[in-house]
Design an enzyme around this catalytic site. Structure first.
Site: not given
Ligand code: FAD
Length: 650
Positions: A266, A321-323
């Site tokens: 990331e 956020p990743r989701d």
């Protein structure tokens, strides 16, 4: 009865990643004779692979940062399902754990005025990740290893034996936690190289075995991640919490096939990398959910300005956020706007000079050059979601890391549940494992010390349990046909075939986007695999036999996969790392509900369970109300988006 070597310790730590090593250091420093046992070579744990950094609100790069802001970000990232006390302790203690690493010899990258540098990451309001290029995990493990060696040298001076108080058993696997009554009494283990069995007797066992990624086909995880600790805890009678929450990292490599799933850190996006579809659009601007609308830039220009002037601009949506990012990529590919190999494009080449890319992202540069023949300083990378992290895990008591219901059992690191709620923020795992590794070691040592003295009979390891564990471990060598009680006369099964089928099923049916009918099919498939796995057979001897190791790991992967599938089917909403196509919205009523998985057969004897009907019971439990002073850290308008009606009223 088999003759199995036994050794006595106060604390046994299963796992030598960041959590295990930090726990072992603490236990030894508190006076407990401590053994660490790990599957791989000492220093080779999964933590080594961590790239981006350790999240800690030190405020070195932006003085606006503090533990309260970190706590807020963590709860937002986890969509308010976090075990809030863990998130509080984590945010408060992470800076001390990073400083401590420096005193033990870690060398972090610096700011121009000589402080520990901190970088941006998804979901973190300020630059917060202490890092060493993109090789932070390596430095973390190297430092903890060095600390262990220095403690062993101290012990040598005093006792003449380096391993008198702290010993590492490397390349060994634990297959069972042993108990006397309800209390932990030790661990049953084998050496991977020789196959020799042995028992480590101890009243305290800290489980720090990491994650479950190897149950999925496309994953960033290493071979060690077969959910062993999750399964060991279940078999010992401890519940697992919220196993439906599995994080699919948005950026794994997608090409060539041999490296599919390997992580693209990331930090690439944190340092300015952008995501584009096949039409060249920066599509993330179309995917900012309502709950985050006010916090993210609404135009490319504003997003770009943020890198230079974060106080007057909002962050780009590539840093959601990743989701959120993983779902967005999935949608773009599904809509036919993907890259040639089924991902999207991640570009730093047009955003930073080549020498800066090579300096800030050295591992990524080499990874793409060597594995995909792509020069990331000149062209975009192709990336797509990969199974990365499990938020669900052993249900623990927040302050002590004690596993619920099994005195003497503790858990820390990725294997423990609760801290990250429904979705983990990047960088929050390395800080989690330092904070709760230390706490687990501390309380495991205290618990063991509390058992000595007049009242203190230590629990004993029972010979019958040792023989049962040995027989279970040896079963793959005698899988010649039908097992008593199972109506099946087919020949032994190949563990590699079973593993591949399991990975495919989990990937296809309980993956990033979930549907009721598919999860039901997954449970049927798991039932079939469980029956067949009882006949998983291997040839040869116990020495140097990877097929045997896999046959033993299958038990664990099947158990945790069943937990994931059952919990995912039960939770009829979408939240964090759990996305239901048939229930696409986050439902505030579900914020109050934790799902606990427990073994159907409380004696922990798999033989007694019926493989066809499953081994897991699912229980709903109401979450503990968030403490009012912590809720007061949020604006009321924001809480309305997350909290259940009755909580708002309260
Ligand atoms: P691990 O480090 O995995 O250690 C597990 C240990 O348990 C190993 O020693 C293993 O051998 C042992 N073990 C397992 N089963 C058994 C058994 N049955 N018997 C004996 N021993 C056993 N997080 C961040 O916060 N920041 C990052 O930048 C970051 N980058 C990442 C990059 C990659 C590529 C990946 C895959 C993950 C990254 N993560 C990051 C996540 C983070 O690395 C992990 O969550 C974390 O390292 C887990 O640490 P742990 O101590 O819990 O387990």
């Amino acid at each position: 009865m088999s003759v199995v070597d036994r050794q006595e310790w106060d604390v046994v730590v299963v796992g030598a990643g960041g959590a295990g090593l930090r726990a072992a250091i603490e236990a030894r420093e508190r006076g407990a004779r401590t053994a660490v046992i790990c599957k791989s070579l000492f220093g080779k744990a999964h933590t080594v692979m961590a790239e981006g950094g350790i999240a800690a609100a030190m405020g070195n790069v932006n003085s606006g940062d503090n533990w309260q802001v970190h706590f807020r970000d963590t709860l937002r990232g986890g969509k308010f399902l976090n075990q809030w006390r863990m998130a509080e302790l984590h945010a408060q203690e992470a800076p001390d754990r990073v400083w401590e690493l420096e005193t033990w010899g870690a060398l972090f990258d610096r700011t121009s005025d000589g402080r520990i540098s901190q970088r941006n990451f998804g979901g973190h309001e300020y630059p917060r990740l202490a890092h060493v290029g993109d090789r932070t995990g390596l430095e973390l493990i190297r430092t903890l290893q060095q600390k262990i060696v220095s403690l062993q040298q101290e012990d040598f001076k005093e006792t003449g034996d380096y391993e008198s108080r702290l010993k590492v058993y490397q390349e060994c696997t634990v297959t069972r936690i042993m108990k006397e009554g309800s209390r932990v009494s030790g661990a049953f283990c084998y050496e991977r190289e020789s196959g020799r069995f042995f028992v480590l007797e101890a009243p305290s066992v800290v489980v720090s075995t990491g994650g479950i990624g190897k149950s999925f086909k496309v994953t960033s995880n290493s071979w060690e991640y077969t959910g062993d600790g999750h399964a060991l805890a279940l078999l010992a009678g401890a519940p697992l919490l919220n196993m439906e929450f599995v994080q699919f990292h948005p950026t794994g490599m997608v090409w060539p096939p041999s490296v599919k799933g390997i992580l693209v850190t990331e930090s690439v996006r944190g340092d300015g990398g952008v995501l584009r579809n096949s039409e060249g659009e920066r599509f993330m601007f179309d995917y900012i959910p309502d709950v985050f609308k006010e916090k993210y830039a609404q135009s490319e220009e504003e997003g770009d300005r943020w890198y230079e002037d974060p106080d007057h601009n909002r962050r780009p949506p590539e840093l959601l956020p990743r989701d959120e990012v993983a779902r967005a990529i999935n949608s773009e590919v599904k809509a036919g706007r993907g890259s040639p190999h089924g991902g999207v494009f991640l570009d730093v080449s047009t955003r930073m000079p080549a020498d800066v890319i090579r300096r800030r992202l050295p591992s990524m540069y080499h990874q793409f050059k060597e594995l995909a023949d792509v020069d990331i300083t000149a062209e975009a990378m192709e990336v797509g979601p990969t199974c990365h992290y499990v938020m669900g895990g052993i249900a623990v008591e927040s302050d002590t890391a004690a596993a619920r219901g099994v005195p003497g059992l503790f858990a820390a690191g990725e294997v423990a549940g609760g801290m990250h709620g429904s979705n983990r923020l990047g960088g929050n795992s390395l800080s989690d494992l330092l904070v709760f590794g230390r706490r687990a070691g501390l309380h495991a040592a205290r618990y063991a010390a509390g058992l000595t003295g007049l009242t203190g009979e230590r629990p004993l390891v029972d010979d019958v349990q040792v023989d049962t564990a040995a027989a279970e471990a040896l079963r793959p060598f005698s899988a010649e046909g039908p097992v008593a009680g199972v109506e099946d006369s087919r020949p032994p099964e190949n563990p590699y075939t079973l593993h591949q089928e399991l990975q495919q099923a989990m990937n296809d049916l309980v993956g990033i986007i979930r549907r009721e009918a598919e999860m039901e099919t997954a449970l049927e498939k798991l039932a079939d695999l469980r029956v067949r796995a009882r006949r998983a057979g291997v040839e040869g001897h116990r020495q140097f036999n990877p097929g045997w190791h896999l046959a033993l790991d299958l038990r664990n992967m099947l158990l945790v996969s069943e937990c994931v599938a059952r919990a995912a089917l039960e939770r009829t909403e979408s939240r964090g790392g759990h996305t239901r196509e048939d229930h696409p919205a986050m439902d505030r009523a579900w914020r109050r509900i934790n799902l606990l998985c427990q073994l159907t057969d409380p004696t922990g004897g798999l033989a007694a369970t019926d493989p066809v009907h499953g081994q897991i019971d699912l229980v709903r439990e109401t979450t503990e109300p968030i403490r009012p002073d912590l809720l007061a850290l949020f604006e009321k308008e924001e809480l309305v988006k997350y909290l259940a009606e009755e909580e708002l009223y309260e």
